[in-house]
Design a protein around this motif. Structure first.
Motif, mmCIF file in Angstrom:
data_model
loop_
_atom_site.group_PDB
_atom_site.id
_atom_site.type_symbol
_atom_site.label_atom_id
_atom_site.label_comp_id
_atom_site.label_asym_id
_atom_site.label_seq_id
_atom_site.Cartn_x
_atom_site.Cartn_y
_atom_site.Cartn_z
ATOM 1 N N ASP A 43 0.836 -1.211 0.000
ATOM 2 C CA ASP A 43 0.000 0.000 0.000
ATOM 3 C C ASP A 43 0.867 1.255 0.000
ATOM 4 N N LYS A 44 1.917 1.249 0.797
ATOM 5 C CA LYS A 44 2.834 2.396 0.846
ATOM 6 C C LYS A 44 3.536 2.578 -0.489
ATOM 7 N N LYS A 45 3.939 1.474 -1.091
ATOM 8 C CA LYS A 45 4.606 1.537 -2.393
ATOM 9 C C LYS A 45 3.659 2.083 -3.462
ATOM 10 N N ALA A 46 2.388 1.658 -3.395
ATOM 11 C CA ALA A 46 1.392 2.135 -4.356
ATOM 12 C C ALA A 46 1.138 3.635 -4.185
ATOM 13 N N ALA A 47 1.065 4.092 -2.939
ATOM 14 C CA ALA A 47 0.835 5.516 -2.678
ATOM 15 C C ALA A 47 1.981 6.366 -3.216
ATOM 16 N N ALA A 48 3.220 5.871 -3.031
ATOM 17 C CA ALA A 48 4.392 6.601 -3.531
ATOM 18 C C ALA A 48 4.394 6.643 -5.055
ATOM 19 N N LEU A 49 4.031 5.519 -5.680
ATOM 20 C CA LEU A 49 3.985 5.463 -7.138
ATOM 21 C C LEU A 49 2.903 6.379 -7.686
ATOM 22 N N LEU A 50 1.758 6.421 -6.996
ATOM 23 C CA LEU A 50 0.671 7.310 -7.421
ATOM 24 C C LEU A 50 1.125 8.765 -7.405
ATOM 25 N N ARG A 51 1.831 9.150 -6.360
ATOM 26 C CA ARG A 51 2.347 10.534 -6.284
ATOM 27 C C ARG A 51 3.298 10.813 -7.437
ATOM 28 N N ASP A 52 4.159 9.857 -7.751
ATOM 29 C CA ASP A 52 5.120 10.048 -8.846
ATOM 30 C C ASP A 52 4.411 10.160 -10.194
ATOM 31 N N LEU A 53 3.405 9.311 -10.415
ATOM 32 C CA LEU A 53 2.687 9.314 -11.694
ATOM 33 C C LEU A 53 1.963 10.624 -11.942
ATOM 34 N N TYR A 54 1.405 11.204 -10.871
ATOM 35 C CA TYR A 54 0.583 12.401 -11.028
ATOM 36 C C TYR A 54 1.333 13.696 -10.719
ATOM 37 N N LYS A 55 2.630 13.575 -10.464
ATOM 38 C CA LYS A 55 3.412 14.768 -10.125
ATOM 39 C C LYS A 55 3.489 15.724 -11.303
ATOM 40 N N ASN A 56 3.789 15.214 -12.485
ATOM 41 C CA ASN A 56 3.907 16.063 -13.677
ATOM 42 C C ASN A 56 3.265 15.350 -14.866
ATOM 43 N N LEU A 57 1.965 15.343 -14.895
ATOM 44 C CA LEU A 57 1.266 14.674 -15.991
ATOM 45 C C LEU A 57 1.489 15.414 -17.308
ATOM 46 N N THR A 58 1.731 14.662 -18.359
ATOM 47 C CA THR A 58 1.825 15.260 -19.687
ATOM 48 C C THR A 58 0.417 15.641 -20.152
ATOM 49 N N PRO A 59 0.309 16.538 -21.144
ATOM 50 C CA PRO A 59 -1.021 16.887 -21.653
ATOM 51 C C PRO A 59 -1.824 15.670 -22.115
ATOM 52 N N TRP A 60 -1.165 14.702 -22.763
ATOM 53 C CA TRP A 60 -1.896 13.526 -23.229
ATOM 54 C C TRP A 60 -2.425 12.709 -22.055
ATOM 55 N N ARG A 61 -1.630 12.578 -20.999
ATOM 56 C CA ARG A 61 -2.102 11.835 -19.833
ATOM 57 C C ARG A 61 -3.248 12.573 -19.142
ATOM 58 N N LYS A 62 -3.211 13.895 -19.176
ATOM 59 C CA LYS A 62 -4.336 14.660 -18.621
ATOM 60 C C LYS A 62 -5.608 14.397 -19.434
ATOM 61 N N CYS A 63 -5.466 14.255 -20.735
ATOM 62 C CA CYS A 63 -6.621 13.906 -21.566
ATOM 63 C C CYS A 63 -7.209 12.569 -21.130
ATOM 64 N N GLN A 64 -6.324 11.617 -20.854
ATOM 65 C CA GLN A 64 -6.790 10.306 -20.420
ATOM 66 C C GLN A 64 -7.513 10.390 -19.079
ATOM 67 N N VAL A 65 -6.975 11.176 -18.162
ATOM 68 C CA VAL A 65 -7.619 11.329 -16.851
ATOM 69 C C VAL A 65 -8.964 12.037 -17.008
ATOM 70 N N ALA A 66 -9.007 13.061 -17.869
ATOM 71 C CA ALA A 66 -10.253 13.801 -18.091
ATOM 72 C C ALA A 66 -11.351 12.911 -18.654
ATOM 73 N N ARG A 67 -10.960 11.864 -19.373
ATOM 74 C CA ARG A 67 -11.933 10.962 -19.993
ATOM 75 C C ARG A 67 -12.243 9.743 -19.128
ATOM 76 N N HIS A 68 -11.651 9.648 -17.957
ATOM 77 C CA HIS A 68 -11.834 8.454 -17.128
ATOM 78 C C HIS A 68 -13.331 8.208 -16.895
ATOM 79 N N PRO A 69 -13.807 6.994 -17.156
ATOM 80 C CA PRO A 69 -15.253 6.728 -17.051
ATOM 81 C C PRO A 69 -15.815 6.854 -15.641
ATOM 82 N N GLU A 70 -14.960 6.833 -14.629
ATOM 83 C CA GLU A 70 -15.449 6.909 -13.255
ATOM 84 C C GLU A 70 -15.389 8.319 -12.673
ATOM 85 N N ARG A 71 -14.995 9.298 -13.475
ATOM 86 C CA ARG A 71 -15.044 10.680 -12.990
ATOM 87 C C ARG A 71 -16.492 11.068 -12.689
ATOM 88 N N PRO A 72 -16.704 11.953 -11.727
ATOM 89 C CA PRO A 72 -18.076 12.433 -11.499
ATOM 90 C C PRO A 72 -18.611 13.123 -12.755
#
Length: 320
Positions: free
Chosen positions: A41-70
């Motif tokens: 769990d700690k390793k996953a939390a650290a990886l999550l922080r690293d992944l979302y620290k500097n998202l590229t524009p394309w990755r932001k597009c993917q997050v914006a389209r996530h089907p589970e967003r409100p």
């Protein structure tokens, strides 16, 4: 989490393994298993922080389209009371991709309008994945004009890949409907606040977001065209969408610098879909904050200020 984005695959493996260990621990008294799951769990939390620290524009597009967003319906249900849906354009039909009606926001009567993508296969088909047809924009025009007559602030929630490009939509005047909706946004004499909650695609988004104030969720995007569409036109290759996303300057951070957006609403670590209630609460606070300075302004002042806002766009420029 049941839906992981492409760049989250390493995270999916770690979280999946941790869940397996926790399931095993429930049927065993082995404390080592619990400790190993906690370490993952700690390793996953650290990886999550690293992944979302500097998202590229394309990755932001993917997050914006996530089907589970409100989605729009989630925000209306949580933030608005006494919501009364209004349907139809009084001309052709009711477009399920656009929802709107009278409601109370913080005990204040308002008109709320937004794109709705749907949350499962059936509703996504009914809602046409949030891609409005001409009757959807004409419904929005009708609701905005009604709000103008009764002096009600308008709040729009934008989440669309773009207007529906089908043959029937074109036959019924898609471009004219979008233009009229944009014109109505610019011409109503009541406060108009828009929030980009996911995708703000093309004229389909502008038709709802030509507002006094525009807020964007941190990982939402707003652009004249999708990265895939841009890549297909410029390079004849939709696979160059990453390069197109960089060139389009479609992130909330870029659009603040350009003067297109007025506020960035922070999202929980990992995106809005990882903590929906916190995201919805943040959007509610942002709407209240953006509406407050518009209170007491007269019709002429609102229309003039909105016009000047759009004429100034791009003056700030982008840093190299």
């Amino acid at each position: 989490m049941t839906n992981y984005l492409d760049f989250e695959k390493p995270l999916a493996e770690i979280e999946g393994k941790a869940e397996e260990l926790r399931a095993l621990a429930r049927t065993s008294d082995n404390m080592d298993i619990e400790a190993e799951a906690a370490a993952l769990d700690k390793k996953a939390a650290a990886l999550l922080r690293d992944l979302y620290k500097n998202l590229t524009p394309w990755r932001k597009c993917q997050v914006a389209r996530h089907p589970e967003r409100p989605h729009c319906s989630d925000y209306i249900k949580a933030l608005f009371t006494e919501y009364t849906a209004l349907a139809g354009d009084r001309n052709f039909a009711d477009d399920q991709a656009v929802m709107g009606g009278l409601a109370r926001f913080r005990d204040r009567p308002v008109m709320v309008i937004g794109h709705e993508k749907g949350s499962d296969t059936k509703s996504r088909i009914e809602r046409n994945f949030g891609m409005a047809r001409p009757e959807g924009y004409r419904k929005a025009i009708r609701l905005m004009q009604m709000a103008d007559r009764f002096g009600l602030p308008v709040i729009t929630l934008v989440d669309t890949p773009g207007a529906y490009p089908g043959k029937g939509a074109e036959e019924r005047g898609q471009s004219e409907a979008i233009a009229r909706s944009t014109e109505t946004c610019l011409g109503i004499g009541v406060p108009l606040v828009s929030v980009i909650i996911g995708e703000g695609g093309s004229g389909g988004a502008v038709a709802f977001a030509s507002a006094d104030r525009v807020a964007m969720l941190e990982h939402s995007v707003y652009s004249v065209i999708s990265p895939e569409g841009c890549a297909s036109i410029l390079w004849k290759d939709a696979e160059k969408m990453r390069e197109a996303a960089e060139a389009l300057r479609l992130t909330a951070q870029d659009l603040i610098r350009l003067g297109v957006a007025d506020k960035v609403i922070p999202e929980p670590l990992g995106g809005a879909h990882r903590d929906r209630s916190t995201t919805i609460d943040s959007v509610g606070k942002a709407i209240e904050e953006l509406l407050s300075p518009l209170d007491g302004k007269g019709r002429a002042a609102l229309i003039k200020g909105r016009r000047q806002k759009f004429l100034r766009m791009g003056d700030k420029g982008l840093a190299a």
